[in-house]
Design a protein around this motif. Structure first.
Motif, PDB file in Angstrom:
ATOM      1  N   ALA A  53      -5.579  -4.214   2.954  1.00 30.02           N
ATOM      2  CA  ALA A  53      -4.355  -3.731   3.601  1.00 30.02           C
ATOM      3  C   ALA A  53      -4.357  -2.211   3.708  1.00 30.02           C
ATOM      4  O   ALA A  53      -4.004  -1.644   4.748  1.00 30.02           O
ATOM      5  CB  ALA A  53      -3.125  -4.217   2.831  1.00 30.02           C
ATOM      6  N   ASP A  68      -7.183  -1.105   6.224  1.00 26.39           N
ATOM      7  CA  ASP A  68      -6.818  -1.448   7.606  1.00 26.39           C
ATOM      8  C   ASP A  68      -5.830  -0.436   8.170  1.00 26.39           C
ATOM      9  O   ASP A  68      -5.954   0.002   9.325  1.00 26.39           O
ATOM     10  CB  ASP A  68      -6.228  -2.855   7.667  1.00 26.39           C
ATOM     11  N   HIS A  89      -1.123  -4.332  12.119  1.00 23.22           N
ATOM     12  CA  HIS A  89      -1.579  -4.184  10.727  1.00 23.22           C
ATOM     13  C   HIS A  89      -1.125  -5.363   9.874  1.00 23.22           C
ATOM     14  O   HIS A  89      -1.910  -5.918   9.087  1.00 23.22           O
ATOM     15  CB  HIS A  89      -1.036  -2.872  10.156  1.00 23.22           C
ATOM     16  N   THR A  93      -3.626  -8.145   8.112  1.00 23.55           N
ATOM     17  CA  THR A  93      -3.631  -8.293   6.660  1.00 23.55           C
ATOM     18  C   THR A  93      -3.360  -9.733   6.246  1.00 23.55           C
ATOM     19  O   THR A  93      -4.071 -10.307   5.408  1.00 23.55           O
ATOM     20  CB  THR A  93      -2.583  -7.358   6.032  1.00 23.55           C
ATOM     21  N   TYR A 149      -6.305 -11.961   7.113  1.00 22.20           N
ATOM     22  CA  TYR A 149      -7.435 -11.803   6.198  1.00 22.20           C
ATOM     23  C   TYR A 149      -7.161 -12.517   4.876  1.00 22.20           C
ATOM     24  O   TYR A 149      -8.052 -13.144   4.304  1.00 22.20           O
ATOM     25  CB  TYR A 149      -7.717 -10.324   5.963  1.00 22.20           C
ATOM     26  N   CYS A 150      -5.944 -12.423   4.381  1.00 21.55           N
ATOM     27  CA  CYS A 150      -5.593 -13.124   3.142  1.00 21.55           C
ATOM     28  C   CYS A 150      -5.784 -14.632   3.309  1.00 21.55           C
ATOM     29  O   CYS A 150      -6.288 -15.308   2.401  1.00 21.55           O
ATOM     30  CB  CYS A 150      -4.152 -12.817   2.747  1.00 21.55           C
TER      31      CYS A 150
END
Length: 760
Positions: free
Chosen positions: A201, A204, A344, A348, A351-352
């Motif tokens: 995070a 990014d 953003h 994030t 990706y998690c």
């Protein structure tokens, strides 16, 4: 308190992290050997320097300076003798070969059952275990504390391939019960959970800032409370971490994630690399994304690495209100800052979801890590439920990113949520998307869970009574900071008077016991000239605290967070107290221009008698303790009171303490006459206050308040003794007298408006 048989530990490495881990252990009452390499001819020189550095850190890693006496500096030269310690914590430089070499050297000096752990923030535990004897591999695992370890709740626990599960469970129990930590078991993947996902995070946001040409202030304006993250947002957080540390940890992730779709995000941009090369590393270097200039806070221009005055940023995105509403505003916003925040946020969360099955056994653990380790209001999967998985999928597709399979399975499930499930039970989606399963607890039930699930026997708007078990009940104060208005005071008075239980616990909802009196109510009475109503409020307050003290059953407080003013007076009045170690407690009334008016002065006189010099300075200054041990040293807690590092779990300990009182033959105390300092001491105190005012050490109104306080604690100048009711009457009279002054009115109004004391 004996947990897991661990009473002495060794910390290897006396740097910033190692010395603070040693302080954490000393705070818990453990004996600590802090070991490092020699400094010149001084074998323990580096360790001694690390110990001494604790006294310079702010906030202090130690609860009390004398806790440092439990830390014993020593040397890592040769083969250290470690047979007398039960736990060895390695906290040296984050280098695989350095750590392996150290393990090889210390292994012969370990006891046969000693636990060996590494505080690595992301190196492979399996790789670190290579070369260890088979028996030691069974006792080796990763235990990753977060900085600063005194305050950070999260500890990541990473067993290696040969770790004995029983030793992992032993360590988990110890971390929770003795050190008060939130423990999350992680898989042995690069950077584990927190530094993999939380750092993604951060990185990014940094990369998007450079690509989009945003300023430092613009990035922080939309990556803090707007997204449910702390006010430090992204770039202030980078300054606190240190850019060199940030880049090093990011490199560990990038090097270990060869086939990861987010791998390139961990590569710092040109601007960040230039800052590191220039030594602009953040707070520890005095300059980072921000610095303190001659005229205030300045922000860096990444293009030139020059600094300019920090600018305010206006954005329509909300920073308050329900998090779901804030995130919804981000998903539909059309200005460039909203688009930045949305892109953003979606990247994030995506990706998690992509990493979930790789890094953790459960999605709730990932949410706990980001809440405990990075102070997010809600974890990524809790946020996905707030946004909607289908909204996130659409956003990722529009950005050209393939949504993870987990998101598709959430969107296609019957509940269309990560949390919930079809059965109506509290459940959560499996990390691979394979349906819902019951939610797993992070340890024994927290107080919030016990209170929310308890039977409510009676309630009002600002308090309620709940059943805790056989003969036990709890009064739970509620509302903003659990301030004490007429409603909660009357509820407490009446509940205690009615009895019907063997014991009562007094606690507060949320993070605090109580911040004290309802100042808005007090100010309204002052402005209306309703002095009879204000006097009635004070009398009600005194009856409520006296009711707690003289109750027919023992009342024990379970206090965390703030216990200030009236909250402190309730705490002082209880039969006994169970306190969170980080409890901030004090009689702070002088800060708003009054004296303790609900038994605080009386309780301190009851404890110290005529020895006013032992407690008056704390009352005059309106001091608030930094922690519960400091409060005990000031006399606000008794030696017999239980202080626990696990501040989320106090209720059961409070019930146990109350039952001990009952089984020990407890009977209600009776009011008695108390010795007071008398007229001679009062005259001396007043003379000292006059001198302080004349020399400019005290403000004009501080002198007025100080004299009123001295008059009360000296029993109004009475000789010998005074009744407890007599002291209560003096408290109330002084409180009302001061409320009649314009200066006190101004102090109360300023506190309500700014949250800060006014010196006038």
């Amino acid at each position: 308190m004996k947990d897991g048989g661990i009473e002495r530990v060794a910390v290897l490495g006396a740097g910033v992290m190692g010395s603070q881990i040693a302080a954490l252990m000393a705070n818990a009452g453990l004996e600590v050997d802090l070991l490092d390499l020699p400094q010149g001819s001084d074998e323990a020189g580096r360790a001694r320097a690390g110990l001494e550095s604790l006294g310079r850190m702010r906030p202090s890693p130690l609860f009390l300076p004398e806790a440092a006496e439990r830390i014993h500096p020593g040397s890592l030269s040769g083969t250290p003798e470690l047979t007398r310690v039960q736990w060895v914590i390695e906290a040296v430089v984050e280098d695989l070969q350095v750590k392996r070499s150290l393990f090889e050297r210390i292994a012969p000096g370990l006891g046969s059952s000693t636990l060996l752990t590494s505080n690595t923030s992301g190196l492979s535990i399996a790789a670190l275990a290579e070369g260890l004897p088979a028996d030691l591999r069974r006792r080796f695992l990763g235990v990753h504390f977060f900085n600063p370890p005194r305050y950070m709740k999260l500890v990541e626990l990473i067993p290696g391939p040969g770790t004995d599960p029983s030793r992992t469970e032993e360590m988990s129990t110890f971390l929770r019960s003795r050190l008060g930590k939130g423990v999350v078991a992680c898989r042995d993947t690069p950077n584990f959970i927190a530094n993999r996902l939380g750092l993604f995070a951060v990185m990014d946001a940094l990369r998007r800032m450079e690509v989009d040409g945003l300023t430092v202030e613009e990035v922080d304006a939309v990556t803090g409370p707007v997204l449910g993250r702390p006010r430090s947002a992204t770039l202030r957080l980078c300054d606190l971490i240190g850019l060199d540390t940030l880049v090093h940890v990011a490199r560990t992730a990038r090097d270990g994630l060869e086939h990861d779709p987010g791998r390139d995000v961990f590569e710092p941009g040109d601007g960040v690399r230039a800052m590191v090369e220039a030594g602009l590393l953040g707070e520890k270097a005095g300059s980072g994304f921000y610095r303190r200039g001659e005229v205030g806070i300045e922000a860096i221009d990444l293009a030139t690495l020059g600094y300019r005055a920090r600018r305010s940023v206006r954005t329509p995105l909300p920073i308050r209100g329900h998090l779901g509403e804030r995130l919804a505003a981000v998903t539909v916003g059309e200005d460039r800052l909203a688009r930045f925040a949305r892109d953003h946020l979606f990247a994030t969360l995506g990706y998690c979801a992509f990493c979930a099955a790789e890094v953790a056994d459960s999605l709730e653990d990932i949410d706990r890590v980001l809440r405990w380790g990075f102070h997010w209001e809600a974890g990524p999967f809790e946020q996905i439920d707030l946004i909607g998985a289908s909204v996130l999928i659409k956003g990722l597709e529009e950005a050209g990113t393939e949504p993870p399979e987990l998101l598709a399975r959430v969107a296609a499930s019957g509940a269309r949520r990560v949390y919930g499930g079809d059965s109506g039970r509290r459940s959560v989606m499996a990390p691979d998307g394979g349906g819902h399963r019951p939610l797993r607890a992070s340890g024994p039930p927290a107080d919030a869970d016990l209170l929310s699930g308890a039977e409510v026997l009676r309630e009002c708007e600002t308090a309620r009574l709940v059943r805790l078990g056989d003969g036990a009940a709890a009064i739970e104060l509620r509302g903003k900071l659990n301030v004490l208005g007429p409603g909660s005071l009357a509820f407490t008075r009446d509940t205690v008077a009615e009895g019907g239980f063997d014991l009562l616990v007094l606690t507060g909802a949320g993070e605090h016991l109580s911040a004290g009196a309802d100042l808005r109510y007090v100010l309204q009475r002052i402005d209306a000239g309703a002095w009879a109503e204000l006097d009635a409020y004070l009398q009600l307050f005194q009856k409520a605290t006296a009711g707690v003290r003289y109750a027919p059953m023992p009342v024990v407080t379970a206090a965390r967070g703030l216990a200030l003013g009236g909250g402190c007076e309730f705490n002082l009045s209880a039969a006994s107290r169970v306190a969170a170690a980080e409890l901030r407690l004090g009689l702070v009334e002088t800060r708003i221009g009054v004296v303790p008016g609900a038994g605080g002065c009386k309780e301190m006189v009851r404890r110290f008698g005529a020895e006013v010099d032992a407690f008056l300075p704390a009352l005059q200054a309106g001091r608030m303790s930094d922690n519960a041990l400091q409060a005990r040293a000031w006399g606000f807690l008794d030696d017999s009171d239980d202080i626990r590092l696990d501040g989320d779990r106090l209720l059961e300990a409070a019930v146990t303490r109350a039952r001990e009182l009952v089984s020990g033959g407890w009977s209600p105390p009776q009011p008695r006459d108390l010795p007071v300092a008398g007229p001679d001491v009062l005259e001396r105190l007043h003379a000292g206050i006059d001198a302080g005012a004349a020399e400019g050490r005290l403000g004009a109104h501080d002198a007025v308040v100080g004299k009123a306080l001295a008059r009360v604690v000296c029993g109004g100048g009475a000789r010998g003794t005074i009744s407890e009711q007599g002291l209560l009457d003096l408290e109330r009279e002084a409180f009302l007298e001061l409320c009649g002054t314009e200066a006190t009115r101004a102090r109360i109004a300023h506190m309500l408006e700014t949250g800060k004391p006014l010196r006038n």
